[in-house]
Design a protein around this motif. Structure first.
Motif, PDB file in Angstrom:
ATOM      1  N   MET A 184       0.835  -1.188   0.000  1.00 54.41           N
ATOM      2  CA  MET A 184       0.000   0.000   0.000  1.00 54.41           C
ATOM      3  C   MET A 184       0.882   1.255   0.000  1.00 54.41           C
ATOM      4  O   MET A 184       0.577   2.210  -0.697  1.00 54.41           O
ATOM      5  N   GLU A 185       1.942   1.208   0.790  1.00 56.79           N
ATOM      6  CA  GLU A 185       2.846   2.350   0.909  1.00 56.79           C
ATOM      7  C   GLU A 185       3.465   2.710  -0.446  1.00 56.79           C
ATOM      8  O   GLU A 185       3.528   3.882  -0.820  1.00 56.79           O
ATOM      9  N   THR A 186       3.910   1.698  -1.189  1.00 55.57           N
ATOM     10  CA  THR A 186       4.541   1.973  -2.487  1.00 55.57           C
ATOM     11  C   THR A 186       3.517   2.486  -3.501  1.00 55.57           C
ATOM     12  O   THR A 186       3.855   3.331  -4.344  1.00 55.57           O
ATOM     13  N   PHE A 187       2.283   2.015  -3.417  1.00 57.76           N
ATOM     14  CA  PHE A 187       1.244   2.497  -4.316  1.00 57.76           C
ATOM     15  C   PHE A 187       0.924   3.964  -4.043  1.00 57.76           C
ATOM     16  O   PHE A 187       0.746   4.756  -4.977  1.00 57.76           O
ATOM     17  N   ILE A 188       0.871   4.331  -2.768  1.00 57.42           N
ATOM     18  CA  ILE A 188       0.623   5.738  -2.403  1.00 57.42           C
ATOM     19  C   ILE A 188       1.770   6.613  -2.890  1.00 57.42           C
ATOM     20  O   ILE A 188       1.551   7.691  -3.452  1.00 57.42           O
ATOM     21  N   GLN A 189       3.003   6.145  -2.714  1.00 56.65           N
ATOM     22  CA  GLN A 189       4.163   6.906  -3.189  1.00 56.65           C
ATOM     23  C   GLN A 189       4.162   7.029  -4.713  1.00 56.65           C
ATOM     24  O   GLN A 189       4.536   8.070  -5.258  1.00 56.65           O
ATOM     25  N   ALA A 190       3.725   5.968  -5.407  1.00 57.09           N
ATOM     26  CA  ALA A 190       3.637   6.020  -6.870  1.00 57.09           C
ATOM     27  C   ALA A 190       2.602   7.061  -7.310  1.00 57.09           C
ATOM     28  O   ALA A 190       2.832   7.797  -8.283  1.00 57.09           O
ATOM     29  N   LEU A 191       1.482   7.140  -6.609  1.00 52.87           N
ATOM     30  CA  LEU A 191       0.479   8.155  -6.930  1.00 52.87           C
ATOM     31  C   LEU A 191       1.023   9.565  -6.711  1.00 52.87           C
ATOM     32  O   LEU A 191       0.744  10.476  -7.508  1.00 52.87           O
ATOM     33  N   PHE A 192       1.806   9.748  -5.635  1.00 59.75           N
ATOM     34  CA  PHE A 192       2.427  11.061  -5.399  1.00 59.75           C
ATOM     35  C   PHE A 192       3.387  11.409  -6.535  1.00 59.75           C
ATOM     36  O   PHE A 192       3.411  12.541  -7.021  1.00 59.75           O
ATOM     37  N   LEU A 193       4.162  10.435  -6.987  1.00 56.26           N
ATOM     38  CA  LEU A 193       5.114  10.667  -8.069  1.00 56.26           C
ATOM     39  C   LEU A 193       4.382  11.028  -9.364  1.00 56.26           C
ATOM     40  O   LEU A 193       4.764  11.979 -10.055  1.00 56.26           O
ATOM     41  N   ILE A 194       3.317  10.303  -9.671  1.00 53.39           N
ATOM     42  CA  ILE A 194       2.528  10.603 -10.872  1.00 53.39           C
ATOM     43  C   ILE A 194       1.919  11.998 -10.765  1.00 53.39           C
ATOM     44  O   ILE A 194       1.885  12.752 -11.741  1.00 53.39           O
ATOM     45  N   LYS A 195       1.462  12.351  -9.571  1.00 54.33           N
ATOM     46  CA  LYS A 195       0.871  13.680  -9.367  1.00 54.33           C
ATOM     47  C   LYS A 195       1.901  14.777  -9.629  1.00 54.33           C
ATOM     48  O   LYS A 195       1.621  15.745 -10.343  1.00 54.33           O
ATOM     49  N   TYR A 196       3.103  14.628  -9.113  1.00 52.77           N
ATOM     50  CA  TYR A 196       4.125  15.654  -9.306  1.00 52.77           C
ATOM     51  C   TYR A 196       4.605  15.709 -10.757  1.00 52.77           C
ATOM     52  O   TYR A 196       4.853  16.795 -11.289  1.00 52.77           O
ATOM     53  N   VAL A 197       4.704  14.569 -11.418  1.00 55.86           N
ATOM     54  CA  VAL A 197       5.078  14.562 -12.834  1.00 55.86           C
ATOM     55  C   VAL A 197       3.992  15.218 -13.668  1.00 55.86           C
ATOM     56  O   VAL A 197       4.284  15.975 -14.608  1.00 55.86           O
ATOM     57  N   SER A 198       2.736  14.992 -13.325  1.00 52.94           N
ATOM     58  CA  SER A 198       1.654  15.629 -14.073  1.00 52.94           C
ATOM     59  C   SER A 198       1.621  17.139 -13.825  1.00 52.94           C
ATOM     60  O   SER A 198       1.289  17.912 -14.725  1.00 52.94           O
ATOM     61  N   PHE A 199       1.975  17.586 -12.604  1.00 55.30           N
ATOM     62  CA  PHE A 199       2.097  19.029 -12.361  1.00 55.30           C
ATOM     63  C   PHE A 199       3.195  19.622 -13.239  1.00 55.30           C
ATOM     64  O   PHE A 199       3.055  20.724 -13.771  1.00 55.30           O
ATOM     65  N   LEU A 200       4.286  18.888 -13.387  1.00 55.63           N
ATOM     66  CA  LEU A 200       5.364  19.331 -14.259  1.00 55.63           C
ATOM     67  C   LEU A 200       4.874  19.387 -15.702  1.00 55.63           C
ATOM     68  O   LEU A 200       5.184  20.331 -16.437  1.00 55.63           O
ATOM     69  N   GLY A 201       4.093  18.399 -16.120  1.00 58.42           N
ATOM     70  CA  GLY A 201       3.510  18.402 -17.462  1.00 58.42           C
ATOM     71  C   GLY A 201       2.581  19.581 -17.676  1.00 58.42           C
ATOM     72  O   GLY A 201       2.539  20.154 -18.772  1.00 58.42           O
ATOM     73  N   ILE A 202       1.836  19.950 -16.639  1.00 61.08           N
ATOM     74  CA  ILE A 202       0.952  21.119 -16.732  1.00 61.08           C
ATOM     75  C   ILE A 202       1.781  22.373 -16.975  1.00 61.08           C
ATOM     76  O   ILE A 202       1.471  23.181 -17.852  1.00 61.08           O
ATOM     77  N   ALA A 203       2.843  22.530 -16.199  1.00 65.20           N
ATOM     78  CA  ALA A 203       3.691  23.715 -16.346  1.00 65.20           C
ATOM     79  C   ALA A 203       4.355  23.760 -17.713  1.00 65.20           C
ATOM     80  O   ALA A 203       4.399  24.813 -18.362  1.00 65.20           O
ATOM     81  N   ILE A 204       4.847  22.617 -18.168  1.00 64.84           N
ATOM     82  CA  ILE A 204       5.540  22.575 -19.456  1.00 64.84           C
ATOM     83  C   ILE A 204       4.570  22.816 -20.607  1.00 64.84           C
ATOM     84  O   ILE A 204       4.918  23.457 -21.594  1.00 64.84           O
ATOM     85  N   SER A 205       3.350  22.332 -20.496  1.00 64.41           N
ATOM     86  CA  SER A 205       2.403  22.503 -21.602  1.00 64.41           C
ATOM     87  C   SER A 205       1.750  23.882 -21.624  1.00 64.41           C
ATOM     88  O   SER A 205       1.347  24.348 -22.691  1.00 64.41           O
ATOM     89  N   ILE A 206       1.666  24.538 -20.489  1.00 64.94           N
ATOM     90  CA  ILE A 206       0.999  25.841 -20.478  1.00 64.94           C
ATOM     91  C   ILE A 206       1.920  26.960 -20.990  1.00 64.94           C
ATOM     92  O   ILE A 206       1.441  27.939 -21.553  1.00 64.94           O
ATOM     93  N   ILE A 207       3.220  26.785 -20.827  1.00 65.17           N
ATOM     94  CA  ILE A 207       4.162  27.817 -21.293  1.00 65.17           C
ATOM     95  C   ILE A 207       4.081  27.992 -22.811  1.00 65.17           C
ATOM     96  O   ILE A 207       3.940  29.134 -23.283  1.00 65.17           O
ATOM     97  N   PRO A 208       4.157  26.919 -23.616  1.00 64.25           N
ATOM     98  CA  PRO A 208       4.028  27.135 -25.072  1.00 64.25           C
ATOM     99  C   PRO A 208       2.671  27.693 -25.486  1.00 64.25           C
ATOM    100  O   PRO A 208       2.579  28.471 -26.447  1.00 64.25           O
ATOM    101  N   ILE A 209       1.616  27.307 -24.771  1.00 66.94           N
ATOM    102  CA  ILE A 209       0.285  27.834 -25.096  1.00 66.94           C
ATOM    103  C   ILE A 209       0.270  29.349 -24.909  1.00 66.94           C
ATOM    104  O   ILE A 209      -0.217  30.096 -25.767  1.00 66.94           O
ATOM    105  N   LEU A 210       0.817  29.813 -23.794  1.00 65.41           N
ATOM    106  CA  LEU A 210       0.856  31.254 -23.533  1.00 65.41           C
ATOM    107  C   LEU A 210       1.764  31.973 -24.519  1.00 65.41           C
ATOM    108  O   LEU A 210       1.460  33.083 -24.973  1.00 65.41           O
ATOM    109  N   LEU A 211       2.901  31.353 -24.841  1.00 61.82           N
ATOM    110  CA  LEU A 211       3.813  31.978 -25.796  1.00 61.82           C
ATOM    111  C   LEU A 211       3.181  32.091 -27.189  1.00 61.82           C
ATOM    112  O   LEU A 211       3.380  33.084 -27.879  1.00 61.82           O
ATOM    113  N   LYS A 212       2.428  31.076 -27.587  1.00 61.15           N
ATOM    114  CA  LYS A 212       1.774  31.114 -28.904  1.00 61.15           C
ATOM    115  C   LYS A 212       0.738  32.236 -28.963  1.00 61.15           C
ATOM    116  O   LYS A 212       0.489  32.804 -30.015  1.00 61.15           O
ATOM    117  N   LYS A 213       0.124  32.546 -27.822  1.00 63.18           N
ATOM    118  CA  LYS A 213      -0.871  33.627 -27.776  1.00 63.18           C
ATOM    119  C   LYS A 213      -0.197  34.997 -27.882  1.00 63.18           C
ATOM    120  O   LYS A 213      -0.763  35.926 -28.445  1.00 63.18           O
TER     121      LYS A 213
END
Length: 178
Positions: A1-30
């Protein structure tokens, strides 16, 4: 259970990074000027980044909610499987009989009506210690919100109704008067 919770935290932080990386080009294109003949190409690239943004955002929300539910489930499973040895909240230790009665029935958290909060921990017979935060409910007497601080994300376990934590309020008010 502990490793699954840690994996979810890792996926959450990677997806936050994906949000930041994807929003920058969108704003720059505007902001960047595009000649009329390349506007359609820019919109297509923008829509690709927008779909990545949406995917990462939904993934981070699902991981956040899922990890909190897993923490809540893990906490309650630990309570059922192990006997509580010590509960200490704000430097005050509860007797083993009182501690066992404290965490028997949880209600759902209907809102964030938090006033005073007290840090503590629960120690079980298997020598596992879970840090908790006990938050006094502002509008309802003898209601306390229990938060697990075992992981990097805090998760509300539920609300308990007890008068046993009244000593903490009395202890703080007598300390404030001195």
């Amino acid at each position: 259970m502990e490793t699954f919770i840690q994996a979810l935290f890792l996926i959450k932080y990677v997806s936050f990074l994906g949000i930041a990386i994807s929003i920058i080009p969108i704003l720059l294109k505007k902001v960047i000027y595009h000649p009329p003949n390349t506007i359609n190409q820019a919109k297509e690239k923008s829509s690709k980044y927008l779909s990545i943004f949406g995917l990462c955002l939904s993934l981070s929300i699902v991981c956040t909610m899922g990890s909190k539910e897993l923490i809540k489930y893990d906490f309650q499973k630990t309570l059922k499987e192990n006997k509580i040895i010590v509960v200490e909240v704000n430097g005050f230790s509860f007797a083993q009989e009182d501690a066992a009665d404290l965490f028997t029935r949880f209600e759902d958290d209907s809102g964030r009506f938090h006033c005073e909060s007290y840090l503590g921990y629960i120690t079980f017979e298997n020598n596992e210690s879970i840090p908790i935060e006990v938050i006094e409910h502002c509008y309802e007497e003898n209601k306390y919100i229990i938060v697990s601080r075992k992981h990097s994300t805090d998760a509300i376990i539920g609300i308990i109704t007890t008068s046993k934590f009244n000593y903490l309020k009395n202890k703080n008010s007598s300390t404030d008067q001195q």
